[in-house]
Design a protein around this motif. Structure first.
Motif, short mmCIF file in Angstrom:
data_model
loop_
_atom_site.label_atom_id
_atom_site.label_comp_id
_atom_site.label_asym_id
_atom_site.label_seq_id
_atom_site.Cartn_x
_atom_site.Cartn_y
_atom_site.Cartn_z
N ARG A 50 0.86 -1.19 0.00
CA ARG A 50 0.00 0.00 0.00
C ARG A 50 0.90 1.25 0.00
NH1 ARG A 50 -4.45 -0.68 4.57
NH2 ARG A 50 -6.03 -0.16 3.04
N ALA A 51 0.50 2.18 -0.79
CA ALA A 51 1.23 3.45 -0.84
C ALA A 51 0.79 4.30 0.34
CB ALA A 51 0.96 4.17 -2.15
N ARG A 52 1.79 4.96 0.95
CA ARG A 52 1.44 5.83 2.06
C ARG A 52 0.87 7.12 1.54
NH1 ARG A 52 5.27 7.09 6.62
NH2 ARG A 52 7.09 5.94 6.14
N LYS A 53 -0.05 7.65 2.29
CA LYS A 53 -0.59 8.94 1.93
C LYS A 53 0.40 10.01 2.35
CE LYS A 53 -5.46 7.78 2.21
NZ LYS A 53 -6.73 8.12 2.82
N SER A 54 0.66 10.93 1.47
CA SER A 54 1.61 12.01 1.82
C SER A 54 0.83 13.12 2.52
CB SER A 54 2.29 12.52 0.57
OG SER A 54 1.32 13.03 -0.31
N PRO A 55 1.42 13.67 3.55
CA PRO A 55 0.75 14.77 4.26
C PRO A 55 0.73 16.03 3.39
CG PRO A 55 2.90 14.34 5.24
CD PRO A 55 2.68 13.30 4.18
N LYS A 56 -0.32 16.76 3.50
CA LYS A 56 -0.46 17.98 2.68
C LYS A 56 -0.07 19.20 3.43
CE LYS A 56 -3.89 16.48 -0.54
NZ LYS A 56 -5.09 16.76 -1.20
#
Length: 80
Positions: free
Chosen positions: A74-80
């Motif tokens: 799973r790809a990690r979600k990047s913080p915005k």
């Protein structure tokens, strides 16, 4: 005077009789054609069913021979 049928059929009666005879013969031929076509259709359906089943069996064998795909990370979600 009494009306009696003559022993000789009229031309109209002869023509009607011939039309009926021809219609009966054509009906017999038509029924035979329908039965023959039905038999051909059933033979073709059986042939196609055998081909489909053979292909499905080959596809299943090929799927079993292939290794199972590795689960994707799973790809990690990047913080915005």
């Amino acid at each position: 005077m009494s009306a009696r049928k003559s022993a000789v059929p009229s031309p109209e009666a002869i023509a009607r009789s011939q039309r009926q005879r021809l219609a009966a013969e054509e009906g017999v031929r038509a029924i035979a054609d329908v039965e023959r076509q039905g038999l051909e259709v059933r033979k073709n359906m059986a042939r196609l069913r055998e081909l489909r089943q053979a292909k499905e069996a080959a596809d299943a064998a090929a799927a079993e021979a292939m290794p199972a795909p590795a689960p994707k990370k799973r790809a990690r979600k990047s913080p915005k």
